[in-house]
Design an enzyme around this catalytic site. Structure first.
Site, mmCIF file in Angstrom:
data_model
loop_
_atom_site.group_PDB
_atom_site.id
_atom_site.type_symbol
_atom_site.label_atom_id
_atom_site.label_comp_id
_atom_site.label_asym_id
_atom_site.label_seq_id
_atom_site.Cartn_x
_atom_site.Cartn_y
_atom_site.Cartn_z
ATOM 1 N N ARG A 275 45.463 57.200 29.349
ATOM 2 C CA ARG A 275 46.883 57.400 29.691
ATOM 3 C C ARG A 275 47.476 58.544 28.857
ATOM 4 O O ARG A 275 48.236 59.369 29.368
ATOM 5 C CB ARG A 275 47.633 56.094 29.447
ATOM 6 C CG ARG A 275 49.147 56.168 29.649
ATOM 7 C CD ARG A 275 49.704 54.747 29.580
ATOM 8 N NE ARG A 275 51.085 54.677 29.146
ATOM 9 C CZ ARG A 275 52.141 54.770 29.958
ATOM 10 N NH1 ARG A 275 51.962 54.959 31.256
ATOM 11 N NH2 ARG A 275 53.366 54.671 29.475
ATOM 12 N N TYR B 214 53.494 60.548 22.708
ATOM 13 C CA TYR B 214 52.356 60.537 23.622
ATOM 14 C C TYR B 214 51.891 61.948 23.959
ATOM 15 O O TYR B 214 50.707 62.204 24.105
ATOM 16 C CB TYR B 214 52.738 59.841 24.939
ATOM 17 C CG TYR B 214 52.442 58.374 24.983
ATOM 18 C CD1 TYR B 214 51.310 57.893 25.632
ATOM 19 C CD2 TYR B 214 53.295 57.455 24.399
ATOM 20 C CE1 TYR B 214 51.036 56.544 25.697
ATOM 21 C CE2 TYR B 214 53.039 56.102 24.456
ATOM 22 C CZ TYR B 214 51.907 55.647 25.109
ATOM 23 O OH TYR B 214 51.650 54.301 25.167
ATOM 24 N N HIS C 142 58.720 55.613 30.503
ATOM 25 C CA HIS C 142 59.332 55.431 29.185
ATOM 26 C C HIS C 142 60.853 55.427 29.308
ATOM 27 O O HIS C 142 61.429 56.307 29.947
ATOM 28 C CB HIS C 142 58.923 56.561 28.233
ATOM 29 C CG HIS C 142 57.504 56.480 27.789
ATOM 30 N ND1 HIS C 142 56.797 57.572 27.315
ATOM 31 C CD2 HIS C 142 56.641 55.433 27.743
ATOM 32 C CE1 HIS C 142 55.578 57.195 26.999
ATOM 33 N NE2 HIS C 142 55.456 55.908 27.249
ATOM 34 N N HIS D 208 44.397 53.262 26.738
ATOM 35 C CA HIS D 208 45.473 53.986 26.062
ATOM 36 C C HIS D 208 45.131 55.467 25.934
ATOM 37 O O HIS D 208 45.971 56.344 26.147
ATOM 38 C CB HIS D 208 45.711 53.361 24.686
ATOM 39 C CG HIS D 208 46.826 54.000 23.910
ATOM 40 N ND1 HIS D 208 48.123 54.028 24.365
ATOM 41 C CD2 HIS D 208 46.834 54.642 22.715
ATOM 42 C CE1 HIS D 208 48.887 54.660 23.482
ATOM 43 N NE2 HIS D 208 48.129 55.039 22.479
ATOM 44 N N ARG E 210 49.436 52.223 32.715
ATOM 45 C CA ARG E 210 49.121 51.325 31.608
ATOM 46 C C ARG E 210 48.029 50.361 32.075
ATOM 47 O O ARG E 210 47.858 50.117 33.272
ATOM 48 C CB ARG E 210 50.341 50.511 31.191
ATOM 49 C CG ARG E 210 51.507 51.318 30.635
ATOM 50 C CD ARG E 210 52.643 50.380 30.250
ATOM 51 N NE ARG E 210 53.765 51.081 29.628
ATOM 52 C CZ ARG E 210 54.851 51.488 30.269
ATOM 53 N NH1 ARG E 210 54.962 51.271 31.585
ATOM 54 N NH2 ARG E 210 55.829 52.106 29.632
ATOM 55 N N LYS F 28 56.869 47.851 32.161
ATOM 56 C CA LYS F 28 57.474 46.981 31.152
ATOM 57 C C LYS F 28 58.861 46.537 31.603
ATOM 58 O O LYS F 28 59.610 47.314 32.192
ATOM 59 C CB LYS F 28 57.561 47.713 29.813
ATOM 60 C CG LYS F 28 56.207 47.905 29.138
ATOM 61 C CD LYS F 28 56.370 48.510 27.761
ATOM 62 C CE LYS F 28 55.026 48.618 27.048
ATOM 63 N NZ LYS F 28 55.173 49.202 25.696
#
Length: 295
Positions: A240, A272, A263, A237, A145, A169
């Site tokens: 990735r 994705y 994820h 983005h 990211r 995240k």
């Protein structure tokens, strides 16, 4: 209102250890909400009711926010109000049970492997070009990211084991493999990095020596894409997503790609890793025993 917000930002930074990039996104959303509230005579968070939350969403939509942005704004507000409940500033969370407009499934465009080769085929000896190529190689090699690339320090890259340690995240750490070409690009960068007089341990620094900001990384990627003659707009983005798509095309291991991307939800990975119909048809024709033409 601002006092409560500042305490919340401190909580996110110190207790939840959110990255500066993520924290900036929270600030942006909550600042927009606060501006809407004050413009309409609401001076305290205790005045916010479910009707007010719906009003915020309606006004934000009128201002041109799309479904995904509305969902982000509602999420930021809901989490802040939940914090106020825990702090006993509110009795209940007025955003509970309110949903943002339903989002359609967004399938980001990917860059095909031929275009990736064109993108990374640059052997310039200019230090800035060496740095930018290392960033692109590493992002594509490990599916990083933007916030993860931005947060990398020197000690996060293990040259011996060909691994990079990233903080994703929710401050979730994961160890990712680094491809040989990306590793070579990083080594090339490390040989010239000291020319930038780095002020800290950031892996990627600006010409002034400070850590490259997320916006600066995005800008450098845009410039690089144009310079390399890419037929599509380049952004983190998209790079990735291209990593995820190419990995799935090569292995078809959705769970492995999920782990690499960091994820928590497999459904996110499925979005994705969208495969175009032609590729699926080619795989089917080659693999299915009843699909092959008779000789």
């Amino acid at each position: 209102m601002q006092n409560a917000l500042q305490k919340y930002y401190d909580f996110l930074r110190i207790e939840r250890r959110l990255s500066p990039y993520t924290l900036t996104n929270y600030r942006r959303q909550l600042s927009a909400v606060t501006e809407l509230l004050t413009q309409n005579g609401i001076r305290s968070w205790q005045q916010v009711t479910p009707s007010v939350v719906r009003f915020i969403l309606a006004e934000s939509r009128k201002a041109g926010l799309h479904e995904k942005s509305l969902a982000l704004r509602l999420s930021a507000l809901r989490q802040f109000l939940a914090y106020l409940v825990v702090q006993e500033e509110l009795k209940v969370n007025p955003a509970t049970g309110i949903s943002a407009p339903k989002q359609g499934k967004y399938l980001p465009k990917n860059i095909d492997q031929e275009q990736i080769g064109k993108l990374l085929d640059n052997r310039s000896n200019e230090p800035i070009d060496i740095r930018d190529r290392a960033m692109l190689e590493l992002m594509y090699s490990s599916g990083l990211r933007l916030s993860e690339l931005h947060g990398l320090d020197l000690n996060h890259v293990n040259l011996q084991s060909r691994e990079v340690r990233v903080l994703g995240k929710g401050s979730k750490e994961r160890i990712l493999p680094v491809g040989h070409q990306a590793l070579d690009a990083v080594l090339d960068w490390l040989q010239v990095r000291l020319r930038f007089n780095p002020k800290d341990n950031a892996l990627f620094v600006s010409s002034q020596g400070g850590r490259l900001t997320p916006r600066a990384i995005q800008k450098r990627m845009e410039i690089w894409g144009v310079k390399q003659g890419l037929s599509t707009h380049l952004n983190p983005h998209k790079l990735r997503h291209s990593f995820a798509t190419h990995m799935l095309e090569a292995s078809a291991d959705l769970r492995a790609v999920q782990e690499l991307l960091g994820h928590s939800n497999l459904a996110t990975t499925q979005i994705y890793t969208h495969l175009d119909f032609k590729h699926l048809t080619d795989v089917y024709d080659q693999a299915h025993p009843r699909a092959k033409r008779k000789g």
